[in-house]
Design an enzyme around this catalytic site. Sequence first.
Site, PDB file in Angstrom:
ATOM      1  N   CYS A   1       0.867  -1.180   0.000  1.00  0.00           N
ATOM      2  CA  CYS A   1       0.000   0.000   0.000  1.00  0.00           C
ATOM      3  C   CYS A   1       0.896   1.220   0.000  1.00  0.00           C
ATOM      4  O   CYS A   1       1.574   1.503   0.997  1.00  0.00           O
ATOM      5  CB  CYS A   1      -0.920   0.019   1.220  1.00  0.00           C
ATOM      6  SG  CYS A   1      -1.897   1.550   1.341  1.00  0.00           S
TER       7      CYS A   1
ATOM      8  N   MET B   1      -4.560   5.099  -5.341  1.00  0.00           N
ATOM      9  CA  MET B   1      -3.676   4.279  -4.532  1.00  0.00           C
ATOM     10  C   MET B   1      -2.244   4.737  -4.757  1.00  0.00           C
ATOM     11  O   MET B   1      -1.842   5.036  -5.884  1.00  0.00           O
ATOM     12  CB  MET B   1      -3.802   2.807  -4.925  1.00  0.00           C
ATOM     13  CG  MET B   1      -5.239   2.269  -4.863  1.00  0.00           C
ATOM     14  SD  MET B   1      -6.242   2.686  -6.322  1.00  0.00           S
ATOM     15  CE  MET B   1      -5.660   1.453  -7.482  1.00  0.00           C
TER      16      MET B   1
END
Length: 396
Positions: free
Chosen positions: A104, A318
Amino acid sequence: MTHAPQIKIPATYMRGGTSKGVFFRLQDLPAVAQVPGAARDALLLRVIGSPDPYGKQIDGMGGATSSTSKAVILSRATAPGHDVDYLFAQVSIDKAFVDWSGNCGNLSAAVGAFAIGAGLVDPARIPDSGIATVRIWQANIGKTIIAHVPITNREVQETGDFELDGVTFPAAEVQLEFLDPAAEEEGAGGSMFPTGQLVDDLDVPGIGTLKATMINAGIPTIFVDAAAIGYKGTELQEAINTDARALEMFETIRAHGAVRMGLIKHVDEAAKRQHTPKVAFVAAPSDYVSSSGKRVEAKDIDLHVRALSMGKLHHAMMGTAAVAIGTAAAIPGTLVNLAAGGGERTAVRFGHPSGTLRVGAQATQENGEWHVKKAIMSRSARVLMEGWVRVPSDSF
């Protein structure tokens, strides 16, 4: 009748970039969860509140979106030349499944700050005031991230005037460097372009043959042209996430792209690999209004990008996909590069549903193969709550 008591585990709830997650030190987890396996997965599922057939994660720390259904485990570095090992867990909302297949990028912005506060970084490396350089080993994908964390009076500075679209309040800027971000995915041979092509013809049953750039950088990502699938590239979440047919189309593209990238052997396996690859669509710049009501003008961006995460259009972008965008934009001939106007470039500013983001990348070609030394972007991070999370002792 006896009932299992709850246990409490030291934890910190943090925002990193446009994501939130529950952060743990490895040493604080119950012994059975300090190693990979079913017990660790079950623990994180219970912490986050999954699987939840209602899709709300009411009985856990998750926020019922891909951006908030996350956990991080940190420990002192085992990799030479690093300060901390960082392991990321993307927790499914409605299924009993934890995806460990990628990183992430947003929560990466919080790793350095947490590591310093948790005593995982050598105090000698922390300045009285200035910037602490935290060397992070991203254990999911085996890559190095350098976080430049602001320090005031030997403590992490979290407040500031850096504004990040998709985050309501300003905070201190954290610059991230993703070194050698081409993902070394199993089956992809470690190649940035696993098919060997900058643009492929991707056959997708029921949809047709789409031009696609499939890249392993930051996170495996499949890029297609917005117009080829009936979009403008300016869409906000409600235009996609309320359309069941659209979501099914994107998942079909993702599954068939994953097979072409060598990430899975059959499209049926995609359901067990929700976090990767991502699928995104790109378009040339145009005026639009972001989800906050802010007007973004075409002259202020190089291209539009919209990306899906865990089966839904992301509310912003993201961080790992931003790395893929910056990398692909730096390589002439990719769909991302062409949407941005083509040619050589070292940085792009792209429009996403919440606003804009700038990301840079340094790309070189050697013996016909493209390589990226690093990708750079700025995010911010903040501790939201710290203390303990509680879970039933019989839940893992």
